[in-house]
Design a protein around this motif. Structure first.
Motif, PDB file in Angstrom:
ATOM      1  N   UNK B  33     -17.669 -84.595 -32.659  1.00 17.26           N
ATOM      2  CA  UNK B  33     -16.278 -84.523 -33.757  1.00 17.26           C
ATOM      3  C   UNK B  33     -15.992 -83.195 -33.535  1.00 17.26           C
ATOM      4  N   UNK B  34     -16.982 -82.065 -32.697  1.00 24.05           N
ATOM      5  CA  UNK B  34     -16.139 -80.690 -32.908  1.00 24.05           C
ATOM      6  C   UNK B  34     -14.966 -80.462 -31.270  1.00 24.05           C
ATOM      7  N   UNK B  35     -15.299 -81.232 -30.531  1.00 22.89           N
ATOM      8  CA  UNK B  35     -14.694 -81.647 -29.304  1.00 22.89           C
ATOM      9  C   UNK B  35     -13.470 -81.915 -29.749  1.00 22.89           C
ATOM     10  N   UNK B  36     -13.187 -82.839 -30.411  1.00 25.02           N
ATOM     11  CA  UNK B  36     -11.832 -83.368 -31.113  1.00 25.02           C
ATOM     12  C   UNK B  36     -11.982 -85.184 -30.576  1.00 25.02           C
ATOM     13  N   UNK B  37     -13.087 -85.030 -30.035  1.00 25.23           N
ATOM     14  CA  UNK B  37     -13.392 -87.193 -29.646  1.00 25.23           C
ATOM     15  C   UNK B  37     -13.377 -88.029 -31.246  1.00 25.23           C
ATOM     16  N   UNK B  38     -14.309 -87.302 -31.760  1.00 24.88           N
ATOM     17  CA  UNK B  38     -13.989 -88.323 -33.419  1.00 24.88           C
ATOM     18  C   UNK B  38     -13.875 -87.383 -34.515  1.00 24.88           C
ATOM     19  N   UNK B  39     -12.998 -88.274 -35.002  1.00 24.29           N
ATOM     20  CA  UNK B  39     -12.071 -87.731 -36.326  1.00 24.29           C
ATOM     21  C   UNK B  39     -13.159 -87.244 -37.379  1.00 24.29           C
ATOM     22  N   UNK B  40     -12.702 -86.175 -37.786  1.00 29.12           N
ATOM     23  CA  UNK B  40     -13.398 -85.666 -38.976  1.00 29.12           C
ATOM     24  C   UNK B  40     -14.288 -86.957 -40.506  1.00 29.12           C
ATOM     25  N   UNK B  41     -13.490 -87.706 -40.266  1.00 27.99           N
ATOM     26  CA  UNK B  41     -14.095 -88.750 -41.345  1.00 27.99           C
ATOM     27  C   UNK B  41     -15.646 -89.354 -40.925  1.00 27.99           C
TER      28      UNK B  41
END
Lengths: 291, 352
Positions: B33-41
């Motif tokens: 999530x931090x790397x932006x691969x996955x969404x925060x949701x």
């Protein structure tokens, strides 16, 4: 005295509603040997059909209820053919879980078809009331009480006197023997589910004007009907229906005279304690377990 | 029980490592999530699944092993959530203490329900637990001094040992830790004396009693575990979601948790997690993307409901049972033995 009479009349009305739901549960239980936890949600779905037809068509409510009954026949048959027919060899616990799955489907499909906003359903007889002995009763409530009594009496006469009733009672007492005697138990099962669906719809339509039509419409009715089945025992047809009226009176008295916040909870605690001391109900017979 | 420990020690150690590796894999999610691969949701959804896994593990012991159905899971979760929120937010107790209190009180109530349940069987027990859940739900909305009524109640992220303030990511890792611990505890319990006793009770209460298995003791333990796990999950919920409404703890939630173990596989630890993902995460992550049908709210329930019915009809072992069936490639055995053996096989299959 007036208040007490008022409470009694109100209890008779909700007793009719509970009685119908209880009858639906018991007829399915006796012929399918499964506890139908979906009874409430089936009734809720039927009520949504009636309400949606009423709102969109503008036809008189009585006609809409008739359409609801026809839809109930359809939905009841669908449940029977799509699910129940395939559950004969499943254990009691498995059947219970299947009805819980059906409940999830009904609760999920209702907002998909009818939207998430609560709907309003008016009374069948919109105005007019009768007063006697210091208590008021609307014509609609009076109609509900009489309708409930009449329907239950018709059901009992049907169960005792008609051929279909005999088939239902035979299936209820022993399905395999009934099958051997040439009773079409599959038709009996189908009939039971249709009756359960229609009774649920009636119960929903009767209770809808006092609240709004949401997916939670029948939650308390279903629980009350189950409680009635517990007090009345699952072994007879009349026990739960008679108990429904007592449950309604008991819960109204508790809420009015003891506490309007804790009354309901006290009732549930009484039920649990009752189950502890008398696990088979008042009219129930004890079944001896074998290893 | 103590004597038998060494014999299975090597095996359970391997299982422990499996659980820990599984937990570490889940810890990658915040990184992604931090790397932006996955969404925060994604974090919220998986976090929710983890919480429900913990509650479902408890119910799995009760329903899967002891064979007693309970429809009161949501009530116990809610009780844990409200006690935890009240203790930490209103009374200012440290998070650890409120978690313990929020687990112990519902466990005691669960034991009480267990005592009452001793005389009931099958359907009566289902209805009685329904009543218990309803008592809780009514109380949550009406006992406003503690629960905040319909307005709900808020809580904060946990503060560990009074110093370490956790954010969302930290709480997520904490959830994983608790889930892994719960999995280890469950594994240990069901592969020991308790598990065998519960198996015996499930097959036949009378026969188990005749063989000297104390029905009272083990039923109570199963109820205590189910309500304790549920309450702990509720307590974790309130500190992860940070808000709690009375309407959350309704019958549908209990049904959902039941669906999780039925779909994932009764008596399977990894299966419970798979079930939680299918029931809770899949609707949010995948079903909502399906055109037309996906945009409706109720579709998730229909999806799980249909799955529950199909699993009961065609494959009692659930998804874990199916996986283990594929792995071992054994031909059709009686459904019950396949399901009972499913625990070991599927847990091995899940780690791969």
């Amino acid at each position: 005295m007036g208040t007490f009479l008022q409470l009694l009349l109100r209890s008779l009305e909700s007793g009719s509603v509970y009685g119908m739901a209880a009858m639906g549960i018991i007829i399915v239980y006796r012929t399918n040997f499964m506890v139908n936890f979906a009874q409430g949600s089936m009734g809720m779905f039927g009520t949504f059909i009636v309400t949606a037809v009423f709102i969109h068509s503008g036809w008189p409510l009585a006609l809409c209820i008739l359409i609801g009954v026809l839809a109930g026949i359809g939905v009841g048959s669908l449940v029977n053919f799509a699910v129940i027919r395939h559950t004969k060899k499943i254990s009691a616990a498995g059947k219970e879980i299947i009805t819980l799955g059906m409940m999830m489907i009904f609760l999920g499909i209702t907002p998909m078809l009818f939207g998430t906003d609560p709907l309003r359903l008016p009374k069948l007889i919109p105005t007019g009331s009768l007063s006697f002995g210091g208590a008021d009763i609307s014509y609609n409530s009076l109609f509900n009480i009489i309708f409930g009594f009449a329907l239950m009496i018709i059901m009992f006469i049907m169960l005792q006197k008609s051929k279909l009733g005999l088939a239902i009672r035979a299936t209820a007492s022993n399905e395999n023997t009934a099958k051997l005697m040439g009773i079409p138990t599959k038709t009996v099962t189908l009939f039971a589910w249709i009756v359960a669906m229609i009774l649920g719809t009636f119960a929903g339509v009767m209770i809808a004007p006092t609240t709004s039509v949401t997916t939670e419409l029948m939650d308390s009715v279903q629980l009350a009907a189950f409680i009635a089945c517990i007090f009345g025992g699952f072994q007879t047809f009349y026990g739960p229906v008679v108990a429904s009226y007592f449950v309604a009176i008991g819960s109204n008295l508790l809420i009015y005279y003891v506490s309007d916040i804790w009354g309901q909870q006290i009732l549930y605690i009484i039920v649990i304690l009752f189950l502890f001391f008398r696990p088979v109900g008042i009219f129930g017979k004890k079944v001896t377990k074998k290893v | 029980m103590e004597k038998k420990r060494p014999a299975v020690k090597g095996f359970s150690n391997k299982q422990y490592i499996g659980f820990i590796i599984f937990g570490l894999c889940l810890c990658l999610i915040p990184v992604l999530v931090k790397m932006g691969v996955l969404k925060t949701s994604f974090l919220n959804i998986i976090g929710g699944s983890i919480i429900y896994t913990i509650a479902a593990l408890g119910l799995n012991i009760l329903l899967g092993y002891a064979g007693s159905s309970s429809l009161g899971t949501a009530g116990f979760m809610g009780l844990g959530a409200y006690i935890s929120a009240y203790m930490s937010a209103d009374l200012g107790l440290p998070w650890e203490l409120s978690l313990i209190i929020a687990t112990v009180i519902p466990t005691l109530i669960g034991i009480l329900v267990g005592v009452l349940s001793l005389k009931m069987s099958g359907l009566y027990l289902g209805i009685a637990t329904l009543c218990v859940a309803e008592i809780f739900r009514k109380t949550f909305s009406q006992f406003t001094q503690v629960t905040g009524g319909f307005a709900g109640k808020s809580a904060s992220f946990p503060v560990l040992f009074g110093t370490i303030k956790l954010k969302q990511t930290g709480t997520f890792v904490l959830l994983i830790v608790f889930m892994v611990l719960a999995m280890m505890l469950t594994y240990n319990l069901v592969h020991g004396q308790l598990g065998r006793a519960l198996h015996a009770i499930r097959s036949s209460e009378t026969a188990a009693q005749a063989m000297g298995v104390s029905l009272r003791k083990y039923r109570l333990v199963a109820f205590a575990l189910a309500s304790g796990y549920g309450a702990m999950a509720g307590s974790l919920y309130v500190h992860f979601v940070r808000f709690v409404y009375p309407s959350t703890w309704n019958l549908l939630l209990s049904l959902n948790i039941l669906a999780m173990i039925v779909i994932g596989g009764m008596r399977s630890i990894y299966g419970t997690f798979i079930g939680a993902i299918i029931v809770y995460a899949v609707p949010d992550l995948i079903l909502k993307r399906i055109p037309v049908v996906g945009s409706y709210n109720g579709f998730a329930y229909v999806f799980s409901g249909v799955l529950v019915i199909l699993v009961i009809m065609f494959s009692r072992g659930g998804i874990a049972g199916m996986i283990s069936g594929l792995v071992s490639k054994r031909k059709a055995r009686p459904a019950e033995t396949a399901a009972a053996a499913g625990t070991d096989d599927s847990s091995g299959a899940g780690t791969e």
